[in-house]
Motif scaffolding. Sequence first.
Motif, PDB file in Angstrom:
ATOM      1  N   ARG A  89      -6.406 -20.183  -2.692  1.00  0.00           N
ATOM      2  CA  ARG A  89      -5.514 -19.290  -3.342  1.00  0.00           C
ATOM      3  C   ARG A  89      -5.277 -17.841  -2.830  1.00  0.00           C
ATOM      4  NH1 ARG A  89      -3.693 -21.238  -9.037  1.00  0.00           N
ATOM      5  NH2 ARG A  89      -3.967 -23.308  -8.969  1.00  0.00           N
ATOM      6  N   SER A  90      -6.036 -17.335  -1.999  1.00  0.00           N
ATOM      7  CA  SER A  90      -6.190 -16.027  -1.512  1.00  0.00           C
ATOM      8  C   SER A  90      -5.162 -15.738  -0.385  1.00  0.00           C
ATOM      9  CB  SER A  90      -7.318 -15.385  -1.344  1.00  0.00           C
ATOM     10  OG  SER A  90      -8.010 -16.166  -0.210  1.00  0.00           O
ATOM     11  N   PHE A  91      -4.962 -14.337  -0.394  1.00  0.00           N
ATOM     12  CA  PHE A  91      -3.907 -13.756   0.531  1.00  0.00           C
ATOM     13  C   PHE A  91      -4.940 -12.706   1.473  1.00  0.00           C
ATOM     14  CE2 PHE A  91      -1.208 -15.524  -2.388  1.00  0.00           C
ATOM     15  CZ  PHE A  91      -0.111 -16.345  -1.369  1.00  0.00           C
ATOM     16  N   SER A  92      -4.625 -12.757   2.695  1.00  0.00           N
ATOM     17  CA  SER A  92      -5.369 -11.623   3.411  1.00  0.00           C
ATOM     18  C   SER A  92      -4.270 -10.271   3.485  1.00  0.00           C
ATOM     19  CB  SER A  92      -5.835 -12.083   4.746  1.00  0.00           C
ATOM     20  OG  SER A  92      -6.334 -10.958   5.345  1.00  0.00           O
ATOM     21  N   VAL A  93      -4.804  -8.964   3.388  1.00  0.00           N
ATOM     22  CA  VAL A  93      -4.095  -8.088   3.670  1.00  0.00           C
ATOM     23  C   VAL A  93      -4.789  -6.666   4.371  1.00  0.00           C
ATOM     24  CG1 VAL A  93      -4.216  -6.999   1.378  1.00  0.00           C
ATOM     25  CG2 VAL A  93      -2.102  -6.453   2.846  1.00  0.00           C
ATOM     26  N   THR A  94      -4.102  -5.963   5.098  1.00  0.00           N
ATOM     27  CA  THR A  94      -4.892  -4.860   5.493  1.00  0.00           C
ATOM     28  C   THR A  94      -4.580  -3.522   4.801  1.00  0.00           C
ATOM     29  OG1 THR A  94      -5.448  -5.981   7.707  1.00  0.00           O
ATOM     30  CG2 THR A  94      -5.646  -3.446   7.638  1.00  0.00           C
ATOM     31  N   LEU A  95      -5.395  -2.613   4.300  1.00  0.00           N
ATOM     32  CA  LEU A  95      -5.079  -1.630   3.550  1.00  0.00           C
ATOM     33  C   LEU A  95      -5.899  -0.475   4.177  1.00  0.00           C
ATOM     34  CD1 LEU A  95      -5.195  -2.419  -0.204  1.00  0.00           C
ATOM     35  CD2 LEU A  95      -3.350  -2.425   1.311  1.00  0.00           C
ATOM     36  N   VAL A  96      -5.032   0.426   4.687  1.00  0.00           N
ATOM     37  CA  VAL A  96      -5.852   1.826   5.673  1.00  0.00           C
ATOM     38  C   VAL A  96      -6.722   1.112   6.435  1.00  0.00           C
ATOM     39  CG1 VAL A  96      -6.493   3.981   5.359  1.00  0.00           C
ATOM     40  CG2 VAL A  96      -5.452   2.797   3.354  1.00  0.00           C
ATOM     41  N   ASP A  97      -6.353   0.220   7.287  1.00  0.00           N
ATOM     42  CA  ASP A  97      -7.381  -0.551   8.204  1.00  0.00           C
ATOM     43  C   ASP A  97      -8.420  -0.965   7.850  1.00  0.00           C
ATOM     44  OD1 ASP A  97      -5.497   0.784  10.083  1.00  0.00           O
ATOM     45  OD2 ASP A  97      -6.538   2.796  10.172  1.00  0.00           O
ATOM     46  N   GLU A  98      -8.524  -1.375   6.623  1.00  0.00           N
ATOM     47  CA  GLU A  98      -9.693  -2.202   5.807  1.00  0.00           C
ATOM     48  C   GLU A  98      -8.885  -3.650   5.399  1.00  0.00           C
ATOM     49  OE1 GLU A  98     -12.861  -1.786   5.219  1.00  0.00           O
ATOM     50  OE2 GLU A  98     -12.878   0.368   6.400  1.00  0.00           O
ATOM     51  N   PRO A  99      -9.660  -4.588   5.832  1.00  0.00           N
ATOM     52  CA  PRO A  99      -9.180  -6.032   5.367  1.00  0.00           C
ATOM     53  C   PRO A  99      -9.595  -6.261   4.084  1.00  0.00           C
ATOM     54  CG  PRO A  99     -11.215  -5.980   6.763  1.00  0.00           C
ATOM     55  CD  PRO A  99     -10.805  -4.791   6.889  1.00  0.00           C
ATOM     56  N   MET A 100      -8.667  -6.881   3.342  1.00  0.00           N
ATOM     57  CA  MET A 100      -8.969  -7.243   1.839  1.00  0.00           C
ATOM     58  C   MET A 100      -8.276  -8.627   1.681  1.00  0.00           C
ATOM     59  SD  MET A 100      -7.111  -5.218  -1.446  1.00  0.00           S
ATOM     60  CE  MET A 100      -5.593  -5.789  -1.259  1.00  0.00           C
ATOM     61  N   LEU A 101      -8.877  -9.497   0.623  1.00  0.00           N
ATOM     62  CA  LEU A 101      -8.391 -10.499   0.143  1.00  0.00           C
ATOM     63  C   LEU A 101      -8.077 -10.267  -1.382  1.00  0.00           C
ATOM     64  CD1 LEU A 101     -10.885 -13.307   1.258  1.00  0.00           C
ATOM     65  CD2 LEU A 101      -8.519 -12.909   2.340  1.00  0.00           C
ATOM     66  N   ALA A 102      -6.685 -11.084  -1.602  1.00  0.00           N
ATOM     67  CA  ALA A 102      -6.507 -11.002  -3.089  1.00  0.00           C
ATOM     68  C   ALA A 102      -5.865 -12.252  -3.487  1.00  0.00           C
ATOM     69  CB  ALA A 102      -5.164  -9.879  -2.791  1.00  0.00           C
ATOM     70  N   VAL A 103      -6.287 -12.417  -4.848  1.00  0.00           N
ATOM     71  CA  VAL A 103      -5.369 -13.680  -5.260  1.00  0.00           C
ATOM     72  C   VAL A 103      -4.399 -12.905  -6.438  1.00  0.00           C
ATOM     73  CG1 VAL A 103      -5.970 -15.366  -7.168  1.00  0.00           C
ATOM     74  CG2 VAL A 103      -7.478 -15.077  -5.480  1.00  0.00           C
ATOM     75  N   ILE A 104      -3.290 -13.277  -6.388  1.00  0.00           N
ATOM     76  CA  ILE A 104      -2.024 -12.785  -6.806  1.00  0.00           C
ATOM     77  C   ILE A 104      -1.526 -13.934  -7.949  1.00  0.00           C
ATOM     78  CG2 ILE A 104      -0.020 -11.505  -6.635  1.00  0.00           C
ATOM     79  CD1 ILE A 104      -0.790 -11.459  -3.574  1.00  0.00           C
ATOM     80  N   PRO A 105      -1.981 -13.616  -9.027  1.00  0.00           N
ATOM     81  CA  PRO A 105      -1.227 -14.292 -10.138  1.00  0.00           C
ATOM     82  C   PRO A 105       0.405 -14.811  -9.997  1.00  0.00           C
ATOM     83  CG  PRO A 105      -2.588 -12.752 -11.284  1.00  0.00           C
ATOM     84  CD  PRO A 105      -2.465 -12.333  -9.705  1.00  0.00           C
ATOM     85  N   LEU A 106       0.478 -16.025 -10.406  1.00  0.00           N
ATOM     86  CA  LEU A 106       1.998 -16.505 -10.056  1.00  0.00           C
ATOM     87  C   LEU A 106       2.383 -16.704  -8.371  1.00  0.00           C
ATOM     88  CD1 LEU A 106       4.782 -15.072 -12.497  1.00  0.00           C
ATOM     89  CD2 LEU A 106       3.539 -17.179 -12.365  1.00  0.00           C
ATOM     90  N   VAL A 107       1.994 -15.836  -7.732  1.00  0.00           N
ATOM     91  CA  VAL A 107       2.204 -15.936  -6.185  1.00  0.00           C
ATOM     92  C   VAL A 107       1.417 -17.036  -5.632  1.00  0.00           C
ATOM     93  CG1 VAL A 107       2.078 -14.881  -3.999  1.00  0.00           C
ATOM     94  CG2 VAL A 107       2.956 -13.520  -5.802  1.00  0.00           C
ATOM     95  N   ASP A 108       0.004 -17.313  -6.410  1.00  0.00           N
ATOM     96  CA  ASP A 108      -0.627 -18.277  -5.941  1.00  0.00           C
ATOM     97  C   ASP A 108       0.106 -19.835  -6.126  1.00  0.00           C
ATOM     98  OD1 ASP A 108      -0.851 -18.042  -8.606  1.00  0.00           O
ATOM     99  OD2 ASP A 108      -3.228 -18.296  -8.857  1.00  0.00           O
ATOM    100  N   LEU A 109       0.996 -19.712  -6.915  1.00  0.00           N
ATOM    101  CA  LEU A 109       1.596 -21.226  -7.146  1.00  0.00           C
ATOM    102  C   LEU A 109       2.543 -21.551  -6.023  1.00  0.00           C
ATOM    103  CD1 LEU A 109       2.863 -21.002 -10.931  1.00  0.00           C
ATOM    104  CD2 LEU A 109       0.779 -22.015 -10.150  1.00  0.00           C
ATOM    105  N   PHE A 110       2.893 -20.646  -5.174  1.00  0.00           N
ATOM    106  CA  PHE A 110       3.758 -21.131  -4.001  1.00  0.00           C
ATOM    107  C   PHE A 110       2.717 -22.263  -2.951  1.00  0.00           C
ATOM    108  CE2 PHE A 110       5.891 -17.094  -4.832  1.00  0.00           C
ATOM    109  CZ  PHE A 110       7.153 -17.391  -4.401  1.00  0.00           C
ATOM    110  N   ASN A 111       3.394 -22.961  -2.603  1.00  0.00           N
ATOM    111  CA  ASN A 111       2.948 -24.154  -1.620  1.00  0.00           C
ATOM    112  C   ASN A 111       3.343 -23.863  -0.369  1.00  0.00           C
ATOM    113  OD1 ASN A 111       1.765 -25.927  -3.413  1.00  0.00           O
ATOM    114  ND2 ASN A 111       3.674 -26.773  -4.235  1.00  0.00           N
ATOM    115  N   HIS A 112       2.580 -24.590   0.668  1.00  0.00           N
ATOM    116  CA  HIS A 112       2.671 -24.173   2.093  1.00  0.00           C
ATOM    117  C   HIS A 112       3.457 -25.151   2.953  1.00  0.00           C
ATOM    118  CE1 HIS A 112       0.889 -23.407   6.141  1.00  0.00           C
ATOM    119  NE2 HIS A 112       0.676 -24.894   6.048  1.00  0.00           N
TER     120      HIS A 112
END
Length: 422
Positions: free
Chosen positions: A170-193
């Motif tokens: 359920r997590s998404f990867s994003v880069t913040l100020v050159d630092e990698p980060m993983l996030a689980v976003i409520p509701l957004v985690d319902l989107f299918n692939h």
Amino acid sequence: MSENELFDWAKLRGIETFGLQVTGTDVEERGLKGVNAIEEGALLVSAPLAAAITSQAAQQRFGHVWSSVRNPSLVHMLAIELLHHCQTHPDDPWVRSLPSKVDNWLSWSPADRAALKGCVKVEQLLAQQEKALEEAEKSLLTPVRASPKEFGEGFSPERFRWAVSLVLSRSFSVTLVDEPMLAVIPLVDLFNHVSLPGTSSSVSFDAKSSAFLIRAIQPSVPGAEVFITYGDKGNAELLTNYGFALGTNLSHVAAVSFGVPADDPLAMQKRMMLPRGLALSFDAPFEQDLCWSTPADTSSPAGSEGVGHVEVSPELLMLLRLCKAELTDMMKLPLLFQQRPMSVGSEIAALDALRDAANEAMAWTNGEVDGSLSIAACVKSLQGTDRTLLKAVVAYAEAAKRKVEADGIPEYVPEDEDDDDM
């Protein structure tokens, strides 16, 4: 828990949705659909960073835990943060909506694993993840259990594995100020692939508003499910991490395994020629990935022949040539590092080795799948996409071999001889 309750809770956290509705009733099959027609470029969800559960928050909250862990992974950091959120907000509608089990590798039964035995890519992914999880459990359990106020008395290896399975799926990867980060976003985690280019929306992070934005990248009719892409992932990765596989997957990746024969008299010399990193695993088989180089024909069913063109990397060919090099070839090593054939004989041997490795990797796809398995349909999809890609590798090797047999290879001229001719 009702859909309205979940959306109302999300709105209180600053998560805005625009014309979306939950589709499906099973917790593992739910998705999001448009209530009305959706135009290209329309904003579908805006979720502030503060509403997400992130590995960055875990770093800030539990710095004393990470200081005792060697090279903590973002997945395991986010799993700890997710456990903390579930422990401190047990009545949140989103927490209550989370599944008790995800059908990824952490919940596979011995029978599930047996059905996947021989799939090089799955075995490769399992070895990596099992080792990382074992190390994380050893290093995390003591400091976490020493912090009952933060994690609760109910923390256990089983709960940690449950959290890891959710993060993987359920997590998404994003880069913040050159630092990698993983996030689980409520509701957004319902989107299918769906794989590219079939996705209907995209996920991005807007630094100016500090929010995750999901926008439509193509129009859709009322009631149509809205999809995102989890990335260019093959079926082995989708099944291992997310618990599903696609019947046709343009991003599929298979792997082959090969090595230097144990009785090769040139084994030591060849080891010295290997790139750094590979030399450390010389005594074990090399595992190399293969993928499509051109889009496959989406009208062809999984498992059909002649779909797209396979990509065989120059690095893979270099390794095969080195593994099959004869003594006379060792005098032509500049050709090897220029990624060129060294001799007709060794080139044919290298292509034969590629064909044999693909056929060996394909053997598992011919096995019968027990229909009672929870992941039976996924295993069959993985077998089909593996078979299609590996058949293309065999065809590539045989065609390249015929060309070498018919045309030969350019004659090798040492550099000093070139200098004498000038």
